[in-house]
Design an enzyme around this catalytic site. Structure first.
Site, PDB file in Angstrom:
ATOM      1  N   PRO A   1       0.825  -1.213   0.000  1.00 62.42           N
ATOM      2  CA  PRO A   1       0.000   0.000   0.000  1.00 62.42           C
ATOM      3  C   PRO A   1       0.857   1.260   0.000  1.00 62.42           C
ATOM      4  O   PRO A   1       2.072   1.207   0.241  1.00 62.42           O
ATOM      5  CB  PRO A   1      -0.808  -0.137   1.296  1.00 62.42           C
ATOM      6  CG  PRO A   1      -0.027  -1.085   2.137  1.00 62.42           C
ATOM      7  CD  PRO A   1       0.680  -2.007   1.223  1.00 62.42           C
ATOM      8  N   PRO A   2       0.259   2.416  -0.272  1.00 62.59           N
ATOM      9  CA  PRO A   2       1.034   3.667  -0.319  1.00 62.59           C
ATOM     10  C   PRO A   2       1.645   4.013   1.031  1.00 62.59           C
ATOM     11  O   PRO A   2       1.042   3.781   2.077  1.00 62.59           O
ATOM     12  CB  PRO A   2      -0.009   4.714  -0.737  1.00 62.59           C
ATOM     13  CG  PRO A   2      -1.133   3.937  -1.341  1.00 62.59           C
ATOM     14  CD  PRO A   2      -1.153   2.616  -0.649  1.00 62.59           C
ATOM     15  N   GLY A   3       2.843   4.571   0.981  1.00 62.92           N
ATOM     16  CA  GLY A   3       3.455   5.119   2.186  1.00 62.92           C
ATOM     17  C   GLY A   3       4.215   4.143   3.047  1.00 62.92           C
ATOM     18  O   GLY A   3       4.589   4.490   4.163  1.00 62.92           O
TER      19      GLY A   3
ATOM     20  N   LYS B   1       8.358   2.015  -0.164  1.00 68.20           N
ATOM     21  CA  LYS B   1       8.865   1.284  -1.340  1.00 68.20           C
ATOM     22  C   LYS B   1       9.912   2.108  -2.090  1.00 68.20           C
ATOM     23  O   LYS B   1      10.984   1.615  -2.422  1.00 68.20           O
ATOM     24  CB  LYS B   1       7.699   0.935  -2.271  1.00 68.20           C
ATOM     25  CG  LYS B   1       6.614   0.070  -1.632  1.00 68.20           C
ATOM     26  CD  LYS B   1       5.568  -0.360  -2.623  1.00 68.20           C
ATOM     27  CE  LYS B   1       4.744   0.805  -3.156  1.00 68.20           C
ATOM     28  NZ  LYS B   1       3.947   1.472  -2.116  1.00 68.20           N
TER      29      LYS B   1
ATOM     30  N   SER C   1     -12.141 -14.148   3.651  1.00 65.91           N
ATOM     31  CA  SER C   1     -11.648 -14.422   5.008  1.00 65.91           C
ATOM     32  C   SER C   1     -12.763 -14.527   6.035  1.00 65.91           C
ATOM     33  O   SER C   1     -12.485 -14.621   7.221  1.00 65.91           O
ATOM     34  CB  SER C   1     -10.676 -13.320   5.437  1.00 65.91           C
ATOM     35  OG  SER C   1     -11.329 -12.067   5.458  1.00 65.91           O
TER      36      SER C   1
ATOM     37  N   LYS D   1      -4.035  -8.565  11.216  1.00 70.19           N
ATOM     38  CA  LYS D   1      -5.257  -9.002  11.896  1.00 70.19           C
ATOM     39  C   LYS D   1      -4.987  -9.357  13.352  1.00 70.19           C
ATOM     40  O   LYS D   1      -5.742  -8.967  14.252  1.00 70.19           O
ATOM     41  CB  LYS D   1      -5.850 -10.217  11.162  1.00 70.19           C
ATOM     42  CG  LYS D   1      -6.429  -9.915   9.784  1.00 70.19           C
ATOM     43  CD  LYS D   1      -6.900 -11.188   9.111  1.00 70.19           C
ATOM     44  CE  LYS D   1      -7.497 -10.892   7.736  1.00 70.19           C
ATOM     45  NZ  LYS D   1      -7.926 -12.120   7.053  1.00 70.19           N
TER      46      LYS D   1
END
Length: 823
Positions: free
Chosen positions: A379-381, A384, A713, A756
């Protein structure tokens, strides 16, 4: 031609203008402005403008920079002889300066210098007559000897392989101008001192002038002959460099004196082409590239510099010369240093660091290794892009980032063909040209945001050759049109999701998943990096902003909900700004000693306002049909999710609410089918053929109905909720579960286990039921402290889930299962 006797003085610093020589000057000041205005006015009337160029005594010159010349010096600083010159051209040079090109006309003697009303110096001069016929006859032998010497000089210059245009012009001058004019010109070209040029300017005797010119020309020829002997005795690079030294020295001098440095006769272009040919020769091109370049060089010599084709070909040759065909940066294979670099720049991300250390270790042992094509997915931020920079630093490689977001043209990757107007190489070749080495680290940012299959082509398909280690050693750019080896380049791609990446492109990359940071990791990052960074950025000292762990955790939990730390950093910046306001206010009232650097929980609402997100907590009242599940959001955060089931009189219909996606809806259908088919074994039906929902409708609801929910899930949670509803057994509020279920009752693994489990621990969950095949993720990813506080149950079938989850009271659990005979 009649020349005026009163002329504007242009003083020369360390320069001497001789007749027939063109000189470039740079003037400034109000006197220069007045001079240029007068020149343009006379130019409109098609009248020439004359000045007198007078050398200044070098020992008395006090000018700070030879490029800027004054126009009103005192007479005692000027030489007593000068050269009457015609102004050929004037250009603005910026900063109030003007570039003036003057051509020497005749010698003169300076009699007196006065100051004009506009401030310029005015000189009264006596024009020196040209030599009479008797004088020329007397010096006839000297004239013949000097012309022969000039031809010998031309021969030596040709041997040095100066550009043909310059040698041709010099040959024309020797054949067409008088020896006296030729003497003035050559004295300005060869290596002569300032005093020698002054002597040449002031000497009126023809024989004397020719004698001195012959002496200096003979000296120059001796220098060239000695250098030629040195060339023949020294081989290799030293010979080439020394030869080029004299070649460039003579070329610069001739061009400077002929005025060709500014394009009077195309000399600049010829000189640049010679430099370009030398750069191409030094580039050590592969055989195929060298053949192509030689063909283009022969072709460009036949073209006119004013043609568009000449410009296109030259740009192409410059690109070939700029590319790093055999230039490599020294890659440092220091494993310990690389570990320290990665650990210092990033917290967590152990699996990514492990993969990089593996690559370095293999490369160090083997000595050579094809660069892998890595793809960071997350995900962003989550770091990477910054991780790519850290890897480049750890490897001591040049770093270049290519943003692929929104790229829709295949030519952006592979370049345009040179037949198009404004053609350019692709992003890959441009990056190689910019880094200057053939083994950089290229970060292909947002590779999942490429536009696919437009009428401009498919840029994702164009990347197939770039990102294939078996093919990119002969990568072909449309503009370059020569195979280029990319096998030494390390490519790292980043993506938020692999769903939009075509399968062939995905197959060429090694995927490395980067999950969102947990709150504990965000806490460490905030203390180690973000808070010190923001404190320094706002001009405060570290001890002037003190934020304890509970406050940082509340900021992360209640004011930001993201996978990375960008919003968290902006929130920290808001807190630091609030402390800046307090400190500034106290300083204005001379009460700085009352400043409190500590930020408490009570200050949060005053600084940041009401909490944006409320912390989820497990429900405390156990009710049959209500089960706590575990969810994973696309932003990289986990959370708990409640599933509520209820039955009512009806005809066996299933109703689902809560903004559900297709996957969860199908999971609910599977869950109801499984419960109906195993109702007798579950002891919720009196016979094997009883339909437990024959006279009832089932309603399953997921609270937070405005939040979209989907994913594989929730299967085991749905089954448990339905069994609890029909049996009357309930699930304790401190028990949660996740996993998908098949129609046969097999529990299937799911993703996002780390997020989770940590979110469930924070919500007060003390028992978690997980798929058996997810047990490795718990042992590897979940922090030890969380593992100690939670009881994990690993289920292979749904029966394991029901046995671990359902109770009728605190002392009575789900009956011992006897379902094997019913399967």
């Amino acid at each position: 031609m009649t020349l005026p006797d009163s002329l504007v003085v242009v003083p020369l610093t360390n320069k001497v203008l001789l007749p027939s020589v063109v000189l470039k000057l740079t003037l400034r000041g109000k006197e220069a402005s007045a001079l240029t205005r007068k020149f343009f006015k006379l130019a409109e009337q098609r009248k020439p403008m004359y000045v007198v160029c007078v050398p200044m005594h070098p020992t008395r010159s006090s000018l700070p920079d030879d490029r800027w010349l004054m126009l009103s010096p005192s007479q005692d600083r000027l030489f007593d002889h000068g050269c009457v010159a015609r102004i050929m051209r004037v250009q603005r040079a910026g900063l109030g300066a003007f570039t003036v090109f003057v051509e020497g006309i005749s010698r003169c003697k300076v009699d007196r210098v006065t100051t004009a009303p506009e401030g310029a110096g005015l000189a009264t001069v006596t024009h020196l007559d040209h030599p009479s016929k008797a004088q020329l006859d007397q010096a006839k032998d000297d004239l013949i000897s000097f012309k022969a010497l000039a031809k010998e000089f031309l021969t030596k210059i040709r041997e040095l392989q100066l550009p043909d245009s310059l040698t041709t012009q010099l040959a024309k001058l020797i054949d067409n101008v008088s020896p006296l004019t030729l003497a003035d010109l050559l004295v300005s070209v060869i290596e002569t001192t300032f005093e020698e040029k002054l002597y040449m300017l002031s000497t009126t005797d023809t024989k004397d002038r020719l004698a001195k010119a012959t002496e200096w020309m003979t000296r120059q020829l001796h220098v060239l002959k000695i250098s030629e002997q040195i060339h023949s005795s020294i081989e290799g690079k030293l010979s080439k460099k020394q030869r080029e030294f004299y070649l460039r020295q003579q070329l610069d001098a001739i061009k400077k004196e002929l005025g060709e440095s500014d394009g009077f006769s195309g000399g600049k272009d010829e000189d640049d082409m010679a430099q370009l040919a030398r750069r191409l020769d030094e580039a050590n091109l592969p055989k195929e590239a060298a053949t192509t370049v030689q063909r283009e060089l022969k072709r460009i010599k036949k073209l006119q510099p004013s043609s568009s084709e000449w410009s296109v070909t030259r740009n192409y040759l410059e690109l070939v010369a700029d590319l790093p065909w055999n230039k490599h940066s020294d890659e440092t294979l220091d494993i310990a240093r690389a570990k320290d670099q990665l650990e210092g720049d990033h917290f967590g991300l152990d699996h990514v660091k492990k993969r990089i250390i593996e690559y370095l270790s293999v490369a160090k042992i083997k000595g050579d290794l094809k660069a892998p094509i890595l793809c960071f997915v997350g995900p962003p931020g989550v770091g990477k892009t910054s991780l790519g920079k850290s890897i480049a630093t750890a490897l001591s490689r040049e770093f270049h980032r290519i943003s692929l977001g929104g790229v829709r043209d295949e030519a952006d990757i592979r370049g345009h063909r040179r037949t198009y107007v404004g053609a350019m190489p692709g992003l890959i070749v441009q990056g190689l040209r910019k880094t200057g080495v053939s083994n950089p680290l290229f970060l292909l940012d947002e590779i999942d945001k490429l536009v696919h299959s437009t009428h401009y082509g498919d840029p994702a398909a164009a990347l197939l050759e770039v990102l294939d280690p078996e093919q990119n050693n002969t990568f072909s750019d449309h503009y370059l049109n020569i195979p280029y080896d990319l096998s030494n380049t390390l490519f790292i791609a980043t993506a938020n999701s692999v769903d939009t990446i075509p399968e062939p492109l995905l197959d060429r990359m090694e995927l490395i998943q980067l999950n969102g940071y947990t709150f504990e990791e965000k806490l460490h990052i905030a203390k180690s990096h973000l808070l010190p960074k923001q404190t320094k950025a706002h001009g405060l000292e570290p001890e002037q902003v003190l934020i304890e762990d509970p406050v940082l955790l509340k900021m992360a939990e209640n004011y930001t909900r993201e996978s990375g730390v960008r919003s968290f950093e902006r929130t920290l910046a808001s807190v630091v700004r609030a402390k800046c306001v307090q400190l500034a206010d106290l300083r204005e009232h001379n009460r700085e000693q009352d400043y409190n650097p500590k930020v408490d929980l009570a200050d949060m609402e005053d600084i940041l306002g009401i909490a944006t997100f409320e912390k989820e907590v497990a429900e405390r009242d156990p009710i049959p049909g209500v089960v706590t599940g575990l969810a994973y959001s696309g932003s990289g955060n986990g959370g708990i999710l409640f599933i509520e089931s209820s039955k009512m009189p009806g005809k066996g219909e299933l109703q689902l609410t809560g903004s559900l996606g297709d996957v969860i809806k199908e999971s609910a259908q599977i869950a109801l089918t499984w419960v109906k088919s195993h109702a007798y074994a579950l002891k919720i039906a009196s016979s094997r053929d009883q339909n437990i929902v024959e006279k009832s409708d089932i309603h399953v609801h997921f609270p937070s109905g405005a939040v979209p929910k989907d994913g594989p899930s929730a299967g085991v949670t749905l089954v448990t909720s339905l069994v609890s509803l029909f049996s009357g057994y309930y699930v304790p509020t401190t028990t949660a579960m996740t996993g998908e279920v098949s129609l046969r009752g097999q529990v299937l693994p799911v993703g996002g286990i780390k997020e989770k489990v940590i979110s469930a621990h924070r919500a007060g969950i003390r028992k978690i039921i997980l798929p058996y095949r997810n047990r490795k993720q718990v042992s590897q990813d979940v922090p030890d402290r969380v593992q100690q506080d939670i009881e994990f149950v690993y289920a292979k079938t749904i029966w394991d889930v029901l046995e671990a989850a359902l109770v009728i009271s605190d002392n009575e659990k789900w009956p011992i299962r006897t379902y094997e005979s019913h399967l």
